[in-house]
Scaffold this motif. Structure first.
Motif, short mmCIF file in Angstrom:
data_model
loop_
_atom_site.label_atom_id
_atom_site.label_comp_id
_atom_site.label_asym_id
_atom_site.label_seq_id
_atom_site.Cartn_x
_atom_site.Cartn_y
_atom_site.Cartn_z
N LEU A 10 9.81 -4.51 -13.53
CA LEU A 10 8.66 -3.87 -12.89
C LEU A 10 8.60 -4.23 -11.40
O LEU A 10 8.29 -3.38 -10.56
CB LEU A 10 7.37 -4.29 -13.59
N ALA A 11 8.92 -5.47 -11.07
CA ALA A 11 8.92 -5.89 -9.66
C ALA A 11 9.97 -5.11 -8.87
O ALA A 11 9.70 -4.63 -7.75
CB ALA A 11 9.18 -7.39 -9.56
N VAL A 12 11.15 -4.93 -9.43
CA VAL A 12 12.19 -4.15 -8.74
C VAL A 12 11.76 -2.70 -8.61
O VAL A 12 11.95 -2.06 -7.57
CB VAL A 12 13.55 -4.27 -9.47
N ALA A 13 11.13 -2.16 -9.66
CA ALA A 13 10.62 -0.78 -9.60
C ALA A 13 9.60 -0.65 -8.48
O ALA A 13 9.60 0.34 -7.74
CB ALA A 13 10.00 -0.39 -10.94
N GLY A 14 8.73 -1.64 -8.33
CA GLY A 14 7.74 -1.63 -7.26
C GLY A 14 8.38 -1.71 -5.89
O GLY A 14 7.96 -1.03 -4.95
N LEU A 15 9.42 -2.53 -5.75
CA LEU A 15 10.13 -2.62 -4.47
C LEU A 15 10.82 -1.30 -4.13
O LEU A 15 10.85 -0.90 -2.96
CB LEU A 15 11.12 -3.77 -4.50
N GLY A 68 0.50 -1.18 -7.20
CA GLY A 68 0.03 -2.23 -6.30
C GLY A 68 1.16 -2.84 -5.48
O GLY A 68 1.02 -3.07 -4.28
N ILE A 69 2.29 -3.11 -6.13
CA ILE A 69 3.46 -3.63 -5.41
C ILE A 69 3.89 -2.64 -4.35
O ILE A 69 4.16 -3.00 -3.20
CB ILE A 69 4.62 -3.93 -6.39
N GLY A 70 3.96 -1.37 -4.72
CA GLY A 70 4.34 -0.33 -3.76
C GLY A 70 3.35 -0.22 -2.62
O GLY A 70 3.74 -0.11 -1.45
N ALA A 71 2.08 -0.29 -2.94
CA ALA A 71 1.04 -0.18 -1.90
C ALA A 71 1.10 -1.36 -0.95
O ALA A 71 1.03 -1.19 0.28
CB ALA A 71 -0.34 -0.08 -2.54
N LEU A 72 1.24 -2.56 -1.49
CA LEU A 72 1.30 -3.75 -0.63
C LEU A 72 2.56 -3.74 0.24
O LEU A 72 2.51 -4.09 1.42
CB LEU A 72 1.25 -5.02 -1.47
N ALA A 74 4.32 -1.08 1.20
CA ALA A 74 4.19 -0.02 2.21
C ALA A 74 3.21 -0.44 3.29
O ALA A 74 3.42 -0.18 4.48
CB ALA A 74 3.73 1.28 1.54
N PHE A 75 2.15 -1.13 2.90
CA PHE A 75 1.18 -1.65 3.86
C PHE A 75 1.85 -2.63 4.82
O PHE A 75 1.68 -2.54 6.04
CB PHE A 75 0.04 -2.32 3.08
N ALA A 76 2.62 -3.56 4.27
CA ALA A 76 3.30 -4.55 5.11
C ALA A 76 4.32 -3.90 6.04
O ALA A 76 4.39 -4.24 7.23
CB ALA A 76 3.98 -5.60 4.22
N LEU A 77 5.10 -2.95 5.51
CA LEU A 77 6.06 -2.24 6.36
C LEU A 77 5.36 -1.46 7.46
O LEU A 77 5.84 -1.40 8.59
CB LEU A 77 6.91 -1.28 5.53
N GLY A 78 4.25 -0.87 7.12
CA GLY A 78 3.48 -0.12 8.11
C GLY A 78 3.09 -1.00 9.29
O GLY A 78 3.19 -0.59 10.45
N ILE A 79 2.66 -2.21 8.98
CA ILE A 79 2.25 -3.14 10.04
C ILE A 79 3.47 -3.69 10.77
O ILE A 79 3.53 -3.67 12.01
CB ILE A 79 1.40 -4.27 9.46
N LEU A 80 4.45 -4.18 10.02
CA LEU A 80 5.58 -4.90 10.61
C LEU A 80 6.61 -4.00 11.29
O LEU A 80 7.22 -4.40 12.27
CB LEU A 80 6.27 -5.75 9.54
N VAL A 81 6.80 -2.80 10.76
CA VAL A 81 7.86 -1.92 11.27
C VAL A 81 7.31 -0.73 12.04
O VAL A 81 7.87 -0.34 13.06
CB VAL A 81 8.77 -1.44 10.11
N LEU A 82 6.22 -0.17 11.56
CA LEU A 82 5.71 1.06 12.15
C LEU A 82 4.58 0.83 13.15
O LEU A 82 4.07 1.79 13.74
CB LEU A 82 5.25 2.02 11.05
N GLY A 83 4.16 -0.40 13.33
CA GLY A 83 3.14 -0.71 14.32
C GLY A 83 1.73 -0.28 13.95
O GLY A 83 0.89 -0.08 14.82
N GLU A 84 1.46 -0.16 12.66
CA GLU A 84 0.12 0.20 12.23
C GLU A 84 -0.83 -0.98 12.45
O GLU A 84 -0.39 -2.14 12.48
CB GLU A 84 0.15 0.62 10.75
N PRO A 85 -2.12 -0.72 12.59
CA PRO A 85 -3.06 -1.81 12.90
C PRO A 85 -3.21 -2.81 11.74
O PRO A 85 -3.21 -2.42 10.58
CB PRO A 85 -4.38 -1.09 13.17
N ALA A 86 -3.35 -4.07 12.12
CA ALA A 86 -3.56 -5.14 11.14
C ALA A 86 -4.97 -5.67 11.30
O ALA A 86 -5.18 -6.80 11.71
CB ALA A 86 -2.53 -6.24 11.34
N THR A 87 -5.94 -4.84 10.97
CA THR A 87 -7.33 -5.25 11.12
C THR A 87 -7.75 -6.15 9.95
O THR A 87 -7.11 -6.14 8.88
CB THR A 87 -8.26 -4.01 11.15
N ALA A 88 -8.80 -6.89 10.16
CA ALA A 88 -9.30 -7.79 9.13
C ALA A 88 -9.68 -7.03 7.86
O ALA A 88 -9.39 -7.48 6.74
CB ALA A 88 -10.49 -8.58 9.65
N LEU A 89 -10.29 -5.87 8.01
CA LEU A 89 -10.69 -5.09 6.84
C LEU A 89 -9.47 -4.58 6.06
O LEU A 89 -9.46 -4.63 4.83
CB LEU A 89 -11.58 -3.91 7.27
#
Length: 110
Positions: A10-15, A68-72, A74-89
Motif C-alpha cells: 500500500l505504501a508503494v502504491a501511495g508513492l 492520504g499518502i498520495g495527498a501528502l 503531492a503536497f510536499a512536492l508542490g512545496i519543495l519542487v513547484l514552489g507552492e506556498p507553505a502556510t501554517a494552515l
C-alpha cells in the motif's frame, strides 16, 4: 500476503500515486507525451498494487491511507519542487491527514 506485506504494498502504491500526480501536472493537460506516459503507467501500477493490498486490508482503511499518502506526497512536492506556498494552515491541514493515516494504521491492529 500478510499484514506487513499489505501495508508495504500500500505504501508503494501511495508513492506511485505521487509519481502519477506529479507527472500529470508536468504533462500540461496530457499535451506532453512522456509525462503523459509516466502518468498512465504509474497510475496503472498504483491501482494494481492497491488492489493487491485490498486482499488483506479493509477497504476503508486501505483507500484512505492510499489517498492520504498520495495527498501528502503531492503536497510536499508542490512545496519543495513547484514552489507552492507553505502556510501554517496548509501544513497544519496536511498534518491532520498524516494523523488520520497513522490512526487508521493503529486501529487496524496490524
Amino acid at each position: 500476503m500478510g499484514p506487513a506485506g499489505a501495508w508495504a504494498t500500500l505504501a508503494v502504491a501511495g508513492l506511485l500515486e505521487v509519481v502519477w500526480s506529479y507527472a500529470m501536472k508536468r504533462s500540461d493537460g496530457f499535451t506532453r507525451f512522456w509525462p503523459a506516459v509516466v502518468t498512465v503507467v504509474a497510475a496503472a501500477a498504483s491501482f494494481l498494487l492497491l488492489a493487491a493490498a485490498l486482499r488483506s486490508l479493509p477497504l476503508g482503511t486501505a483507500y484512505a491511507a492510499w489517498t492520504g499518502i498520495g495527498a501528502l506526497g503531492a503536497f510536499a512536492l508542490g512545496i519543495l519542487v513547484l514552489g507552492e506556498p507553505a502556510t501554517a494552515l496548509r501544513i497544519g491541514s496536511a498534518l491532520l491527514i498524516l494523523a488520520g493515516i497513522v490512526g487508521l494504521k493503529a486501529a487496524s491492529g496490524e
